[in-house]
Write a protein that holds these residues in place. Sequence first.
Motif, PDB file in Angstrom:
ATOM      1  N   ASP A  48      60.761  56.428  95.712  1.00 54.42           N
ATOM      2  CA  ASP A  48      62.048  56.508  95.573  1.00 54.42           C
ATOM      3  C   ASP A  48      62.994  55.187  95.992  1.00 54.42           C
ATOM      4  O   ASP A  48      62.351  54.137  95.876  1.00 54.42           O
ATOM      5  CB  ASP A  48      62.787  57.906  96.266  1.00 54.42           C
ATOM      6  CG  ASP A  48      62.491  57.794  97.693  1.00 54.42           C
ATOM      7  OD1 ASP A  48      62.179  56.474  98.219  1.00 54.42           O
ATOM      8  OD2 ASP A  48      62.122  58.957  98.240  1.00 54.42           O
ATOM      9  N   CYS A  94      62.010  53.009  90.988  1.00 57.24           N
ATOM     10  CA  CYS A  94      62.982  53.952  90.319  1.00 57.24           C
ATOM     11  C   CYS A  94      64.235  53.216  89.697  1.00 57.24           C
ATOM     12  O   CYS A  94      65.331  53.775  89.166  1.00 57.24           O
ATOM     13  CB  CYS A  94      63.489  54.903  91.057  1.00 57.24           C
ATOM     14  SG  CYS A  94      64.347  54.520  92.705  1.00 57.24           S
ATOM     15  N   LYS A 109      59.888  58.060  90.250  1.00 57.51           N
ATOM     16  CA  LYS A 109      60.876  58.606  89.559  1.00 57.51           C
ATOM     17  C   LYS A 109      61.152  57.513  88.645  1.00 57.51           C
ATOM     18  O   LYS A 109      62.686  57.218  88.476  1.00 57.51           O
ATOM     19  CB  LYS A 109      61.843  58.624  90.950  1.00 57.51           C
ATOM     20  CG  LYS A 109      61.456  59.801  91.685  1.00 57.51           C
ATOM     21  CD  LYS A 109      62.663  60.035  92.733  1.00 57.51           C
ATOM     22  CE  LYS A 109      62.166  61.434  93.905  1.00 57.51           C
ATOM     23  NZ  LYS A 109      63.454  61.385  94.696  1.00 57.51           N
TER      24      LYS A 109
END
Length: 300
Positions: free
Chosen positions: A32, A55, A91
């Motif tokens: 993340d 991400c 992500k």
Amino acid sequence: MPHILWMTVKFCGRCLLNMNTGSCDFAVIGGDMRQVYAARMLKERGYRVCCALLCGDEGLPEQELREAVCSARVVLAPVPLSVDRLYLNQKSGEGAFPLTELLDCLKEGQKFYAGCISEEFAYAVSDKGAEAIDIMKQEEIAVYNTIATAEGAVAEAVMKSPRNLHGSRCLVLGYGKCARTLTALLKGMHCQVQVCARNPAQLAEAAILADKAFEFGELEAALPDYDFIFNTVPAMILNRRMIENMNSAVCIFDIASAPGGVEFEAAEELGISAWLLPGLPGKYAPASSAEAIVRYLIGK
């Protein structure tokens, strides 16, 4: 006169980086926003950083993951490494990357840092001649993680409940590192906080700060009394029978590591508000969490 090749060496707190080995010092992969901030901070400190499957950040050009990992002396993977023990925690919106393929990319002499590394994966890394270090088992990282987790849990409670936390009746299940920090934070907000735990030493410690500390044998009878319940125990605690005993307006926040400790399907069927909250540090305090990780990695 012989030519002398000067090798630039950086001394890190936990590892020695030879700047002439590979094309980068750190490969920062997956995860993340903590990974994004960590990559930025390492670059700002003069390290050469390869990025893959982050991400998203325009200032951090990415490479293909295999290339990034193979070219680095140190690999910084996510916290947690995986949510299912099969694929890299990422992500980025791209296809899932299998841990078996990540393992194939590692080479002898590399250091591999991540959070919540399974024993099986750690042994496999060791068999490759690399070293796996679980950063969540390092005390300084674990403590910083509890701060971000507790603040994130409180933020979620404020946003998701129509009630004030101030003066509310709160239950904290478990009394490990995260639960201790969360209990202190809730008490600081003038909540009425009770703690339910198994370990006698933890119960004794909890009784100093909380308004009440009690064993799990007393939990079922106490459940109707609470406005907020925060679970930190990574085992099924709040099953259907327990949830049936709660008041209909209670809010449950599960911040335990997978698989959590709440029967969410039963909660939904019974009309009880319940949320599983993974990755709170990455959501609410990624910069602070990344700073703690980088300090651990480079020792400053």
